[in-house]
Scaffold this motif. Structure first.
Motif, PDB file in Angstrom:
ATOM      1  N   TYR A   1      23.541 124.273  13.077  1.00  0.00           N
ATOM      2  CA  TYR A   1      24.477 123.236  13.504  1.00  0.00           C
ATOM      3  C   TYR A   1      25.692 123.191  12.568  1.00  0.00           C
ATOM      4  O   TYR A   1      26.831 123.026  13.017  1.00  0.00           O
ATOM      5  N   LEU A   2      25.449 123.342  11.260  1.00  0.00           N
ATOM      6  CA  LEU A   2      26.552 123.370  10.304  1.00  0.00           C
ATOM      7  C   LEU A   2      27.448 124.579  10.547  1.00  0.00           C
ATOM      8  O   LEU A   2      28.681 124.485  10.438  1.00  0.00           O
ATOM      9  N   LEU A   3      26.848 125.705  10.903  1.00  0.00           N
ATOM     10  CA  LEU A   3      27.632 126.898  11.210  1.00  0.00           C
ATOM     11  C   LEU A   3      28.536 126.657  12.424  1.00  0.00           C
ATOM     12  O   LEU A   3      29.718 127.027  12.423  1.00  0.00           O
ATOM     13  N   VAL A   4      27.987 125.997  13.455  1.00  0.00           N
ATOM     14  CA  VAL A   4      28.791 125.707  14.656  1.00  0.00           C
ATOM     15  C   VAL A   4      29.958 124.789  14.307  1.00  0.00           C
ATOM     16  O   VAL A   4      31.105 125.041  14.703  1.00  0.00           O
ATOM     17  N   LEU A   5      29.697 123.731  13.541  1.00  0.00           N
ATOM     18  CA  LEU A   5      30.763 122.807  13.155  1.00  0.00           C
ATOM     19  C   LEU A   5      31.841 123.528  12.347  1.00  0.00           C
ATOM     20  O   LEU A   5      33.045 123.325  12.559  1.00  0.00           O
ATOM     21  N   THR A   6      31.408 124.369  11.416  1.00  0.00           N
ATOM     22  CA  THR A   6      32.370 125.092  10.570  1.00  0.00           C
ATOM     23  C   THR A   6      33.248 126.019  11.407  1.00  0.00           C
ATOM     24  O   THR A   6      34.469 126.084  11.218  1.00  0.00           O
ATOM     25  N   MET A   7      32.636 126.726  12.356  1.00  0.00           N
ATOM     26  CA  MET A   7      33.417 127.649  13.185  1.00  0.00           C
ATOM     27  C   MET A   7      34.358 126.895  14.125  1.00  0.00           C
ATOM     28  O   MET A   7      35.465 127.360  14.399  1.00  0.00           O
ATOM     29  N   ILE A   8      33.943 125.713  14.614  1.00  0.00           N
ATOM     30  CA  ILE A   8      34.824 124.915  15.469  1.00  0.00           C
ATOM     31  C   ILE A   8      36.092 124.524  14.718  1.00  0.00           C
ATOM     32  O   ILE A   8      37.198 124.501  15.273  1.00  0.00           O
ATOM     33  N   ILE A   9      35.956 124.230  13.423  1.00  0.00           N
ATOM     34  CA  ILE A   9      37.124 123.854  12.619  1.00  0.00           C
ATOM     35  C   ILE A   9      37.895 125.100  12.170  1.00  0.00           C
ATOM     36  O   ILE A   9      39.135 125.136  12.189  1.00  0.00           O
ATOM     37  N   SER A  10      37.185 126.141  11.771  1.00  0.00           N
ATOM     38  CA  SER A  10      37.818 127.292  11.108  1.00  0.00           C
ATOM     39  C   SER A  10      38.552 128.217  12.072  1.00  0.00           C
ATOM     40  O   SER A  10      39.656 128.686  11.760  1.00  0.00           O
ATOM     41  N   ILE A  11      37.950 128.493  13.240  1.00  0.00           N
ATOM     42  CA  ILE A  11      38.513 129.527  14.120  1.00  0.00           C
ATOM     43  C   ILE A  11      39.922 129.181  14.607  1.00  0.00           C
ATOM     44  O   ILE A  11      40.832 130.025  14.524  1.00  0.00           O
ATOM     45  N   PRO A  12      40.186 127.958  15.123  1.00  0.00           N
ATOM     46  CA  PRO A  12      41.564 127.671  15.569  1.00  0.00           C
ATOM     47  C   PRO A  12      42.580 127.773  14.436  1.00  0.00           C
ATOM     48  O   PRO A  12      43.684 128.309  14.636  1.00  0.00           O
ATOM     49  N   ILE A  13      42.221 127.267  13.242  1.00  0.00           N
ATOM     50  CA  ILE A  13      43.165 127.305  12.111  1.00  0.00           C
ATOM     51  C   ILE A  13      43.433 128.747  11.685  1.00  0.00           C
ATOM     52  O   ILE A  13      44.594 129.149  11.503  1.00  0.00           O
ATOM     53  N   SER A  14      42.378 129.530  11.535  1.00  0.00           N
ATOM     54  CA  SER A  14      42.562 130.912  11.085  1.00  0.00           C
ATOM     55  C   SER A  14      43.264 131.752  12.148  1.00  0.00           C
ATOM     56  O   SER A  14      44.064 132.637  11.817  1.00  0.00           O
ATOM     57  N   LEU A  15      42.992 131.469  13.431  1.00  0.00           N
ATOM     58  CA  LEU A  15      43.670 132.207  14.502  1.00  0.00           C
ATOM     59  C   LEU A  15      45.171 131.921  14.482  1.00  0.00           C
ATOM     60  O   LEU A  15      45.997 132.844  14.586  1.00  0.00           O
ATOM     61  N   GLY A  16      45.536 130.640  14.344  1.00  0.00           N
ATOM     62  CA  GLY A  16      46.957 130.290  14.281  1.00  0.00           C
ATOM     63  C   GLY A  16      47.626 130.885  13.049  1.00  0.00           C
ATOM     64  O   GLY A  16      48.748 131.420  13.145  1.00  0.00           O
ATOM     65  N   ALA A  17      46.951 130.816  11.900  1.00  0.00           N
ATOM     66  CA  ALA A  17      47.540 131.361  10.668  1.00  0.00           C
ATOM     67  C   ALA A  17      47.686 132.876  10.753  1.00  0.00           C
ATOM     68  O   ALA A  17      48.713 133.441  10.346  1.00  0.00           O
ATOM     69  N   GLY A  18      46.665 133.550  11.301  1.00  0.00           N
ATOM     70  CA  GLY A  18      46.722 134.997  11.424  1.00  0.00           C
ATOM     71  C   GLY A  18      47.818 135.455  12.377  1.00  0.00           C
ATOM     72  O   GLY A  18      48.527 136.436  12.110  1.00  0.00           O
ATOM     73  N   ILE A  19      47.960 134.730  13.506  1.00  0.00           N
ATOM     74  CA  ILE A  19      49.028 135.075  14.471  1.00  0.00           C
ATOM     75  C   ILE A  19      50.395 134.888  13.832  1.00  0.00           C
ATOM     76  O   ILE A  19      51.292 135.727  13.977  1.00  0.00           O
ATOM     77  N   TRP A  20      50.573 133.773  13.112  1.00  0.00           N
ATOM     78  CA  TRP A  20      51.880 133.531  12.479  1.00  0.00           C
ATOM     79  C   TRP A  20      52.195 134.607  11.450  1.00  0.00           C
ATOM     80  O   TRP A  20      53.306 135.139  11.413  1.00  0.00           O
ATOM     81  N   LEU A  21      51.222 134.950  10.607  1.00  0.00           N
ATOM     82  CA  LEU A  21      51.466 135.948   9.565  1.00  0.00           C
ATOM     83  C   LEU A  21      51.738 137.328  10.154  1.00  0.00           C
ATOM     84  O   LEU A  21      52.563 138.086   9.639  1.00  0.00           O
ATOM     85  N   SER A  22      51.041 137.658  11.250  1.00  0.00           N
ATOM     86  CA  SER A  22      51.178 138.995  11.826  1.00  0.00           C
ATOM     87  C   SER A  22      52.402 139.130  12.730  1.00  0.00           C
ATOM     88  O   SER A  22      53.082 140.160  12.704  1.00  0.00           O
ATOM     89  N   GLU A  23      52.682 138.083  13.526  1.00  0.00           N
ATOM     90  CA  GLU A  23      53.671 138.237  14.595  1.00  0.00           C
ATOM     91  C   GLU A  23      55.007 137.540  14.329  1.00  0.00           C
ATOM     92  O   GLU A  23      56.017 137.917  14.896  1.00  0.00           O
ATOM     93  N   TYR A  24      54.999 136.504  13.520  1.00  0.00           N
ATOM     94  CA  TYR A  24      56.213 135.696  13.400  1.00  0.00           C
ATOM     95  C   TYR A  24      56.766 135.629  11.980  1.00  0.00           C
ATOM     96  O   TYR A  24      57.975 135.449  11.812  1.00  0.00           O
ATOM     97  N   ALA A  25      55.920 135.699  10.973  1.00  0.00           N
ATOM     98  CA  ALA A  25      56.384 135.506   9.599  1.00  0.00           C
ATOM     99  C   ALA A  25      57.276 136.668   9.169  1.00  0.00           C
ATOM    100  O   ALA A  25      56.952 137.832   9.405  1.00  0.00           O
TER     101      ALA A  25
END
Length: 303
Positions: free
Chosen positions: A74-98
Motif C-alpha cells: 500500500y505504501l508503494l502504491v501511495l508513493t508511486m501515485i505521488i512520484s510518477i506525475p512529478i517525475s514525468l513532468g520534470a523529465g519531460i521538461w528537462l528533455s523536451e523544453y529546458a
C-alpha cells in the motif's frame, strides 16, 4: 615485422583484458548468487500461508507478516501515485523544453546530489518536515512523501534518458504532420519511450519496496490491527487510511532483529527476508518482461 609484433601484442592485451573482465563479472555474480541462495534457503522453509496472512506477535512465537506485507504494497502504491506525475513532468521538461544554461545545469546537479543522499538522511528530513512541521505524525502519508523524495531523482533521470533515446526524426515527423510540440511529445515521443519509462518505474518500485531507514522515522515502527471491512480512509483502523502508522516488511525485519522481544525472531526475520527478496526479484523480472513486450509491440515485433 615490427608492425606484426605490435598487432600481436595488442591482440594479446585485449585477450588478457577480456579474461580479467570476465573473471571480475563471474566473481560478482557468484557473490550475488551465494547471497540470494543463502537468504532463500534459510527463509523459504518458514514461509507458509499462515505466515503470510497472520499478524505479527510481540512476545509470542508463531507470528506472521500479513499486516506488514499489506503495508509495504500500500505504501508503494501511495508513493508511486505521488512520484510518477512529478517525475514525468520534470523529465519531460528537462528533455523536451529546458534550454541548456546554468539553471538546468544546477537542476541536474541537484538531482544527482539528491540521488546520492543516504536514506537515513531522507528519513530524518521527512521526520522534521512531514511528521513534526506538517503534523502528519508517524503515518503512511509521511512515509510516502519521504519515499517520494527518495525515488524522484531516479524516476526523473529515467524519464529524461528514455525520452532522449528517441530519435529526433520522430519529433520532426510529428511537427511536419501539423502536431503541436506538446502533441508530438504526448502522441509520439512518450509512447515510443514507454517501455524504458515503465522499466524504470518498476525498478524504482523494487528499491522503494525494500527501503527501511527512511521509514523508521516517518511511517513508524508499529502495525495496529486492521479492520478489512472498514473502508473509511479517515478511520485509523481502515486498511486504506493513509493517516495510520504502518510498519513495513523491511522495517519489521530490522525491528525483530534489533529488539529481540520475539522468541522466534530468527525464524521470522529469515522468512520475511526471503519474502522481501522474492518480491524484489519479481519486480525486476517483471520490468524486463514488460519492457521487452512493450518494445516488441511498438516496433512490430522487431528485436
Amino acid at each position: 615485422m615490427k608492425n606484426g609484433k605490435k598487432v600481436h601484442d595488442s591482440q594479446l592485451s585485449d585477450r588478457i583484458a577480456n579474461y580479467v573482465f570476465y573473471a571480475i563479472a563471474l566473481v560478482i555474480c557468484l557473490i550475488l548468487a551465494a547471497l540470494l541462495i543463502y537468504i532463500l534457503v534459510a527463509g523459504l522453509p518458514h514461509v507458509s500461508w499462515h505466515f503470510l496472512t497472520s499478524p505479527a506477535k510481540s512476545f509470542q512465537a508463531g507470528g506472521g507478516i500479513g499486516i506488514q506485507l499489506f503495508n509495504s504494497f500500500y505504501l508503494l502504491v501511495l508513493t508511486m501515485i505521488i512520484s510518477i506525475p512529478i517525475s514525468l513532468g520534470a523529465g519531460i521538461w528537462l528533455s523536451e523544453y529546458a534550454k541548456k544554461n546554468w539553471l538546468t545545469d544546477v537542476i541536474r546537479t541537484s538531482i544527482e546530489i539528491l540521488s546520492s543522499l543516504p536514506s537515513v538522511v531522507v528519513g530524518l528530513f521527512g521526520f522534521i518536515l512531514f511528521v513534526l512541521e506538517f503534523n502528519l505524525g508517524f503515518s503512511l502519508l509521511s512515509g510516502a512523501l519521504a519515499l517520494t523524495i527518495f525515488s524522484l531523482p531516479l524516476l526523473t533521470t529515467n524519464v529524461e534518458n528514455a525520452l532522449q533515446s528517441i530519435h529526433f526524426t520522430q519529433r520532426e515527423a510529428g511537427l511536419a504532420l501539423g502536431l503541436s510540440r506538446i502533441e508530438t511529445v504526448w502522441k509520439i515521443v512518450i509512447p515510443a519511450a514507454l517501455p524504458n519509462i515503465l522499466t524504470g518505474i518498476i525498478l524504482a518500485s523494487g528499491r522503494v519496496f525494500g527501503e527501511a531507514a527512511a521509514l523508521i522515522y516517518t511511517a513508524g515502527q508499529s502495525a495496529p490491527r486492521l479492520n478489512f471491512g472498514n473502508w473509511n480512509i479517515f478511520d485509523l483502523s481502515s486498511p486504506l487510511s493513509p493517516f495510520r502508522p504502518a510498519e513495513t516488511l523491511a522495517v519489521h525485519i530490522w525491528k525483530v532483529n534489533s529488539e529481540g522481544l520475539v522468541p522466534d525472531a530468527a525464524l521470522v526475520s529469515a522468512g520475511a527476508s526471503a519474502v522481501l527478496v522474492l518480491t524484489v526479484l519479481i519486480f525486476n523480472f517483471a520490468a524486463r518482461y514488460l519492457g521487452n513486450r512493450l518494445y516488441q509491440r511498438m516496433t512490430g515485433g522487431q528485436n
